[in-house]
Design an enzyme around this catalytic site. Structure first.
Site: not given
Length: 388
Positions: A91, A134, A96, A277, A98, A94, A280
């Site tokens: 992505d 998000y 991070n 992005d 996880w 963003s 998206t």
């Protein structure tokens, strides 16, 4: 000649590239619609206020811009020793990393792979907890660090989040287990070092570049490729158009102008910004321009999107983005989505305000399927070339 030299250089570097096969699954939106829960969820997020969070440096920045409802391209990574495998959304909206934790009891975690710290010889707990927000939902993660592997890339002591609580909607319906953010470190919640920072610091990339190719006719087994460490000239054609990043937060560039058919709209006469992005799926349009664009394309607003007559697709005009002085057209075969004979525009309203006040667009996967996209971390620029 310049393009030829670049192509030859890319071929010479091809040996150092790491290619991650991207799969194409059914989107969260499609699954939620089939389950009969989409309408209520959309009403809820429409009226929720935009959240903010503070970075480790005390600066307040907008939440990650990614809206995962339509995202459906994902690939494989592993964490731990021995490796535990996960499907993640790569992505660029963003920062991070996880994955779900074995301690997560939310229904959204039940049908996803969960990381088991006790089964990794190299896991180090951190104990800090953060909330990741998000455009499509928020979750709570507890930090730890472990060995990250992506193909032959190995990053030791990589910080990542373990989700302990996820919203049932929308993440229960996601084909991917977690998210690997690829935007700038300044966007990372808590100032957590990003996976890309780890790759660079541990000399795991041939070049400080990564690039995306999305297939125009994706299948579950092959939806495209993420190329780490450079570009693959077999995946694009023609010259690369470069645009400098205007704000090192998202991969954000200047949109010079915007045209529908042969008519330049003058929408960006005072400046526009566009965020590239991969998280998206749709193309997003500033709210102040959406009515004019719908009128020009002959679309009608419905509860399931902006509907158009399927029989008129061939007669619809191209949408052209001018970036870096180059025209990048998007044809109706790309921006119209046909779902069993029901046609809608692959467009939605941009759901977050611009950082600098200029109208903000998001170039999601609808656009990226047509253009091989290169993210150059050394020169802080984004490159676009027609996909092969």
């Amino acid at each position: 000649m310049k393009g030829l030299v670049l192509a030859l250089a890319c071929l010479q570097l091809a040996e150092g590239l790491v290619r991650i096969n991207l799969k194409k699954g059914e989107s969260i939106r499609e699954k939620m619609r089939a389950a009969g829960v989409l309408d209520d969820y959309l009403k809820k997020i429409k009226y929720d206020p935009v959240k903010k969070y503070s970075s480790s440096k005390g600066h307040v920045v907008s939440e990650p811009i990614t809206n995962h409802l339509d995202s459906s391209y994902f690939g494989e990574i592993s964490l731990g020793t021995p490796p535990q495998k996960f499907s993640v959304l790569f992505d660029t909206g963003s920062s991070n990393l996880w994955v779900p934790s074995i301690d997560c009891k939310s229904p959204a975690c039940f049908n996803h792979a969960k990381f088991k710290p006790s089964e990794s010889d190299t896991f180090t707990p951190n104990g800090q907890s953060y909330n990741l927000s998000y455009g499509s939902g928020s979750l709570t993660v507890v930090l730890g660090s472990d060995t990250l592997k992506i193909q032959n890339i190995t990053v030791t002591n990589q910080d990542f989040g373990l989700s302990t609580d996820e919203p049932t909607q929308p993440f229960y319906f996601a084909d991917f287990d977690g998210i690997l953010g690829m935007a700038y470190p300044s966007l990372a919640v808590g100032g957590i070092p990003t996976a890309l920072q780890g790759m660079l610091q541990q000399d795991q990339l041939a070049q400080p570049i990564f690039s995306f190719y999305f297939s125009r006719q994706p299948t579950y087994e092959y939806g495209g490729e993420l190329v780490l460490g450079g570009v693959d000239p077999r995946l694009f054609q023609g010259a690369i158009t470069w645009a400098p990043v205007t704000q090192e937060l998202y991969w954000q560039v200047t949109l010079d102008e915007f045209a529908i058919g042969q008519s330049v709209t003058s929408c960006c006469s005072q400046g526009c910004q566009a965020i590239v992005d991969t998280g998206t799926f749709l193309l997003t349009v500033p709210e102040e321009y959406i009515k004019g664009i719908l009128q020009a394309l002959g679309a009608q607003e419905t509860s399931y999107g902006y509907a158009v007559d399927c029989s008129e697709i061939e007669n619809m005009p191209p949408i052209t983005f001018i970036i870096g002085g180059t025209q990048l057209p998007l044809y109706p075969s790309s921006y119209v989505l046909n779902s069993n004979g029901y046609c809608t525009l692959g467009i939605e309203v941009t759901y977050l305000p611009s950082q600098n006040g200029q109208p903000l667009w998001i170039l999601g996967d609808v656009f990226l399927k047509e253009y091989y996209t290169i993210f150059d971390m050394a020169y802080n620029r984004v490159g676009f070339a027609p996909s092969a």
